[in-house]
Motif scaffolding. Structure first.
Motif, PDB file in Angstrom:
ATOM      1  N   SER A  60       0.786  -0.965   0.023  1.00  0.00           N
ATOM      2  CA  SER A  60       0.199   0.048   0.017  1.00  0.00           C
ATOM      3  C   SER A  60       0.864   1.247  -0.056  1.00  0.00           C
ATOM      4  O   SER A  60       0.557   2.068  -0.767  1.00  0.00           O
ATOM      5  N   ALA A  61       1.910   1.268   0.784  1.00  0.00           N
ATOM      6  CA  ALA A  61       2.869   2.488   0.879  1.00  0.00           C
ATOM      7  C   ALA A  61       3.529   2.593  -0.535  1.00  0.00           C
ATOM      8  O   ALA A  61       3.824   3.783  -0.863  1.00  0.00           O
ATOM      9  N   GLN A  62       3.728   1.781  -1.466  1.00  0.00           N
ATOM     10  CA  GLN A  62       4.255   1.843  -2.481  1.00  0.00           C
ATOM     11  C   GLN A  62       3.304   2.765  -3.524  1.00  0.00           C
ATOM     12  O   GLN A  62       3.558   3.492  -4.282  1.00  0.00           O
ATOM     13  N   THR A  63       1.995   2.215  -3.450  1.00  0.00           N
ATOM     14  CA  THR A  63       1.087   2.775  -4.304  1.00  0.00           C
ATOM     15  C   THR A  63       0.689   4.198  -3.872  1.00  0.00           C
ATOM     16  O   THR A  63       0.738   5.159  -4.652  1.00  0.00           O
ATOM     17  N   GLN A  64       0.819   4.449  -2.540  1.00  0.00           N
ATOM     18  CA  GLN A  64       0.561   5.851  -2.003  1.00  0.00           C
ATOM     19  C   GLN A  64       1.649   6.539  -2.592  1.00  0.00           C
ATOM     20  O   GLN A  64       1.884   7.753  -2.964  1.00  0.00           O
ATOM     21  N   LEU A  65       3.014   6.007  -2.598  1.00  0.00           N
ATOM     22  CA  LEU A  65       4.236   6.534  -2.959  1.00  0.00           C
ATOM     23  C   LEU A  65       4.136   6.952  -4.543  1.00  0.00           C
ATOM     24  O   LEU A  65       4.386   8.284  -4.921  1.00  0.00           O
ATOM     25  N   ASP A  66       3.589   6.257  -5.292  1.00  0.00           N
ATOM     26  CA  ASP A  66       3.258   6.658  -6.856  1.00  0.00           C
ATOM     27  C   ASP A  66       2.554   7.620  -6.854  1.00  0.00           C
ATOM     28  O   ASP A  66       2.478   8.736  -7.679  1.00  0.00           O
ATOM     29  N   SER A  67       1.414   7.730  -6.122  1.00  0.00           N
ATOM     30  CA  SER A  67       0.534   9.032  -6.167  1.00  0.00           C
ATOM     31  C   SER A  67       1.092  10.131  -5.692  1.00  0.00           C
ATOM     32  O   SER A  67       1.004  11.076  -6.288  1.00  0.00           O
ATOM     33  N   SER A  68       1.808  10.083  -4.763  1.00  0.00           N
ATOM     34  CA  SER A  68       2.386  11.160  -4.132  1.00  0.00           C
ATOM     35  C   SER A  68       3.487  11.954  -5.123  1.00  0.00           C
ATOM     36  O   SER A  68       3.566  13.118  -5.272  1.00  0.00           O
ATOM     37  N   LEU A  69       4.106  11.025  -5.804  1.00  0.00           N
ATOM     38  CA  LEU A  69       4.888  11.494  -7.050  1.00  0.00           C
ATOM     39  C   LEU A  69       4.235  12.306  -8.067  1.00  0.00           C
ATOM     40  O   LEU A  69       5.055  13.220  -8.611  1.00  0.00           O
ATOM     41  N   THR A  70       3.144  11.822  -8.426  1.00  0.00           N
ATOM     42  CA  THR A  70       2.504  12.371  -9.438  1.00  0.00           C
ATOM     43  C   THR A  70       2.034  13.753  -8.986  1.00  0.00           C
ATOM     44  O   THR A  70       2.160  14.612  -9.524  1.00  0.00           O
ATOM     45  N   ASP A  71       1.430  13.961  -7.711  1.00  0.00           N
ATOM     46  CA  ASP A  71       1.167  15.237  -7.115  1.00  0.00           C
ATOM     47  C   ASP A  71       2.370  16.172  -7.010  1.00  0.00           C
ATOM     48  O   ASP A  71       2.240  17.329  -7.230  1.00  0.00           O
ATOM     49  N   GLU A  72       3.576  15.273  -6.837  1.00  0.00           N
ATOM     50  CA  GLU A  72       4.771  16.178  -6.437  1.00  0.00           C
ATOM     51  C   GLU A  72       5.066  17.009  -7.713  1.00  0.00           C
ATOM     52  O   GLU A  72       5.686  18.037  -7.519  1.00  0.00           O
ATOM     53  N   ALA A  73       4.839  16.580  -9.071  1.00  0.00           N
ATOM     54  CA  ALA A  73       5.118  17.369 -10.139  1.00  0.00           C
ATOM     55  C   ALA A  73       4.251  18.795 -10.145  1.00  0.00           C
ATOM     56  O   ALA A  73       4.861  19.264 -11.230  1.00  0.00           O
ATOM     57  N   TYR A  74       3.286  18.715  -9.411  1.00  0.00           N
ATOM     58  CA  TYR A  74       2.413  20.095  -9.580  1.00  0.00           C
ATOM     59  C   TYR A  74       2.881  20.883  -8.496  1.00  0.00           C
ATOM     60  O   TYR A  74       2.411  21.840  -8.212  1.00  0.00           O
ATOM     61  N   GLN A  75       3.761  20.581  -7.521  1.00  0.00           N
ATOM     62  CA  GLN A  75       4.030  21.492  -6.390  1.00  0.00           C
ATOM     63  C   GLN A  75       5.012  22.589  -6.836  1.00  0.00           C
ATOM     64  O   GLN A  75       5.689  22.392  -7.710  1.00  0.00           O
ATOM     65  N   ALA A  76       5.031  23.717  -6.190  1.00  0.00           N
ATOM     66  CA  ALA A  76       5.871  24.785  -6.596  1.00  0.00           C
ATOM     67  C   ALA A  76       7.063  24.482  -6.068  1.00  0.00           C
ATOM     68  O   ALA A  76       7.441  23.796  -5.006  1.00  0.00           O
ATOM     69  N   ALA A 171      -4.858   5.682  -5.371  1.00  0.00           N
ATOM     70  CA  ALA A 171      -4.417   5.612  -3.998  1.00  0.00           C
ATOM     71  C   ALA A 171      -5.560   5.258  -3.064  1.00  0.00           C
ATOM     72  O   ALA A 171      -5.164   4.632  -2.225  1.00  0.00           O
ATOM     73  N   GLN A 172      -6.568   5.943  -3.544  1.00  0.00           N
ATOM     74  CA  GLN A 172      -7.764   5.571  -2.795  1.00  0.00           C
ATOM     75  C   GLN A 172      -8.377   4.047  -2.521  1.00  0.00           C
ATOM     76  O   GLN A 172      -8.531   3.643  -1.829  1.00  0.00           O
ATOM     77  N   ARG A 173      -7.993   3.548  -4.037  1.00  0.00           N
ATOM     78  CA  ARG A 173      -8.171   2.199  -4.051  1.00  0.00           C
ATOM     79  C   ARG A 173      -7.363   1.278  -3.234  1.00  0.00           C
ATOM     80  O   ARG A 173      -7.721   0.266  -2.560  1.00  0.00           O
ATOM     81  N   SER A 174      -6.148   1.750  -3.428  1.00  0.00           N
ATOM     82  CA  SER A 174      -5.137   0.927  -2.523  1.00  0.00           C
ATOM     83  C   SER A 174      -5.233   1.023  -1.084  1.00  0.00           C
ATOM     84  O   SER A 174      -5.304   0.006  -0.423  1.00  0.00           O
ATOM     85  N   LYS A 175      -5.750   2.042  -0.687  1.00  0.00           N
ATOM     86  CA  LYS A 175      -5.981   1.993   0.720  1.00  0.00           C
ATOM     87  C   LYS A 175      -7.249   0.920   1.052  1.00  0.00           C
ATOM     88  O   LYS A 175      -7.134   0.363   2.227  1.00  0.00           O
ATOM     89  N   ILE A 176      -8.291   1.093   0.179  1.00  0.00           N
ATOM     90  CA  ILE A 176      -9.423  -0.055   0.698  1.00  0.00           C
ATOM     91  C   ILE A 176      -8.674  -1.227   0.551  1.00  0.00           C
ATOM     92  O   ILE A 176      -9.349  -2.051   0.947  1.00  0.00           O
ATOM     93  N   GLU A 177      -7.824  -1.605  -0.536  1.00  0.00           N
ATOM     94  CA  GLU A 177      -7.676  -2.895  -0.959  1.00  0.00           C
ATOM     95  C   GLU A 177      -6.635  -3.299   0.237  1.00  0.00           C
ATOM     96  O   GLU A 177      -6.833  -4.613   0.430  1.00  0.00           O
TER      97      GLU A 177
END
Length: 495
Positions: A60-76, A171-177
């Protein structure tokens, strides 16, 4: 013996230990050598030290990391730099003066916006002197704003939004799964516990029958010495004893396999330290019966009791977003680039900044960037990517939908069949017990041979074992139901 077997049969799911084994277990517990093993104990050990639980958390942490890296690309992103250079070199000619000392710096912020745009602002400055020339402390400072706007593949941020939506759904699906997978692991451990209970009950039943066979063998040998029994009768009882010892060994093996699984799952578990907490089983079996009644009352699956429908919705949302991204894979890249800059020049930073305010000298740049893939490799990759994403995610959603429907339908049928089977098996055991009592009386009167008595004993023994196995199957089926309908409202699902 027959009366003892009858009582054991009639009290369904009650401990099958003999009084001697119960007393021995209690003495061991009192001496501190063993502990009581219950469903709650097994779950507590699992939640505290299970390797499987840590593995699920890592996935689950790996999936959350993938999502976080996607969000990271849009951070200032803020950045800065400063360089200072001093040199004693001599200029090779008047057209290539040596700049010393020389310093430059910049500080700025840039951000990628989910609108197909990159933007940034920057302050910069330089200050230098000619080592052997007339220029001294020439200073420039300025402000610069840049922007890049996608005009085709990611126009108005369509691709950005699809990537963010896909990452969010994943990411949301990963938490539930993860929670569902942990639930399944717990249910696996609980099923193993009930397999252990069934094996222990079968062992206790076998031990009782082994003792009976030993008494019968001792009796027939005594009668053989007196000439009242022949060698064939003795051999029959000897064979019966060996057969029941073999059955007991098989059940011991089954129990040991389960205990080894516990020892692998729980780092501090030692099988020799645990005995089944039989009194706690009475309450559990009442809860199981109540769960069966509740499940049987739901003719259609209730989606309030499962997370599968939510996962299916997230998978479909992820599918839509992933297909949008995949369809853009081979598109051309067209971007409009713009820049505006204003500068001030003087002999110090303060005076250069003042010039910016006083003179407001600036300029701009506008450009167009185009990138076109040549050849068919990228288009082929897009086709394969579309097929892989579509087939994988749609198959997952369909599989979940089928599981949701079939699990409930199968469960209702299984409850019906197993309950009817158990009812018939209990009745069969009761009748065989009565019949066995009658056969004992006839045997003592010399009206039937020993082979008939042994056959009736074995039939009763097998019926009791079938009853134990049916009860185990019922617990397993209900626990499998909880793996899909994880929020089903019954007490046994809440431990």
């Amino acid at each position: 013996m027959a009366r003892a077997i009858l009582l054991t049969t009639l009290f369904s799911f009650l401990p099958l230990h003999s009084h001697a084994s119960e007393e021995a277990a209690l003495q061991k517990i009192a001496a501190g050598r063993t502990q009581l093993l219950s469903e709650e104990t097994v779950l507590k050990l699992f939640r505290e030290s299970s390797v499987a639980a840590r593995q699920e958390s890592a996935i689950s942490a790996q999936t959350q990391l993938d999502s976080s890296l996607t969000d990271e690309a849009y951070q200032a992103r803020a950045y800065s730099s400063f360089n200072l250079k001093r040199s004693k070199e001599e200029a090779p000619n008047i057209y290539q003066p040596v700049l010393s000392p020389y310093q430059d710096w910049n500080v700025g912020v840039e951000k990628r916006l989910p609108l197909g745009t990159k933007a940034g602002v920057e302050a910069f400055g330089t200050k230098y002197s000619f080592r052997d020339g007339p220029v001294n402390n020439a200073t420039q400072v300025g402000l610069r704003a840049t922007a890049e706007l996608d005009l085709w593949k990611n126009i108005f941020g369509a691709l950005d939004r699809a990537q963010l939506q896909s990452a969010g759904a994943r990411a949301q699906r990963s938490k539930i799964e993860m929670n569902l997978n942990l639930k399944r692991q717990e249910l696996r451990v609980r099923k193993a516990f009930w397999s252990f209970v069934a094996a222990s009950r079968s062992i206790d039943l076998s031990e009782q029958l082994v003792k009976t066979a030993q008494l019968q063998l001792r009796d027939v040998r005594g009668r053989a010495r007196e000439g009242a029994a022949d060698k064939g009768e003795v051999a029959r009882y000897q064979s019966q004893l060996e057969s029941r010892n073999t059955s007991k060994l098989l059940f011991l093996y089954e129990r040991e396999v389960v205990m080894q699984a516990f020892e692998q799952d729980f780092k501090s578990f030692q099988s020799s330290q645990w005995v089944v907490d039989n009194p706690s089983l009475v309450q559990k079996e009442q809860q199981i019966s109540a769960c069966l009644d509740t499940i049987a009352g739901h003719l259609t699956p209730n989606l309030d009791y499962t997370a599968y429908d939510e996962i299916i919705g997230l998978v479909r949302a992820e599918t839509d977003s992933e297909l949008k991204v995949a369809k853009k894979h081979s598109d051309i890249d067209v971007a409009l680039v713009g820049q505006y800059q204003t500068t001030g020049v003087d002999t110090s930073y303060d005076r250069a900044r003042q010039e910016i305010q006083d003179e407001a000298r600036g300029g701009y740049l506008v450009g167009l960037k185009v990138s076109v893939p040549i050849g068919g490799a990228k288009k082929q990759s897009e086709t394969l990517l579309l097929r892989a994403k579509k087939d994988s995610l749609e198959a997952k959603a369909e599989s979940l939908s089928n599981d949701l429907r079939s699990q409930h339908e199968t469960m209702l049928k299984a409850i019906l069949y197993l309950r009817l089977g158990l009812k018939g098996q209990v009745e069969n055991t009761r009748n065989l017990t009565i019949n066995y009592q009658e056969m004992q009386r006839k045997y003592r009167q010399g009206r039937i041979p020993v082979s008939t008595l042994i056959l009736e004993q074995d039939s009763l023994f097998q019926s009791q074992l079938n009853e134990i196995n049916l009860r185990k199957q019922i617990t397993h089926v209900v626990l499998d139901y909880f793996s899909v309908f994880n929020e089903f409202p019954c007490a046994w699902n809440k431990i």
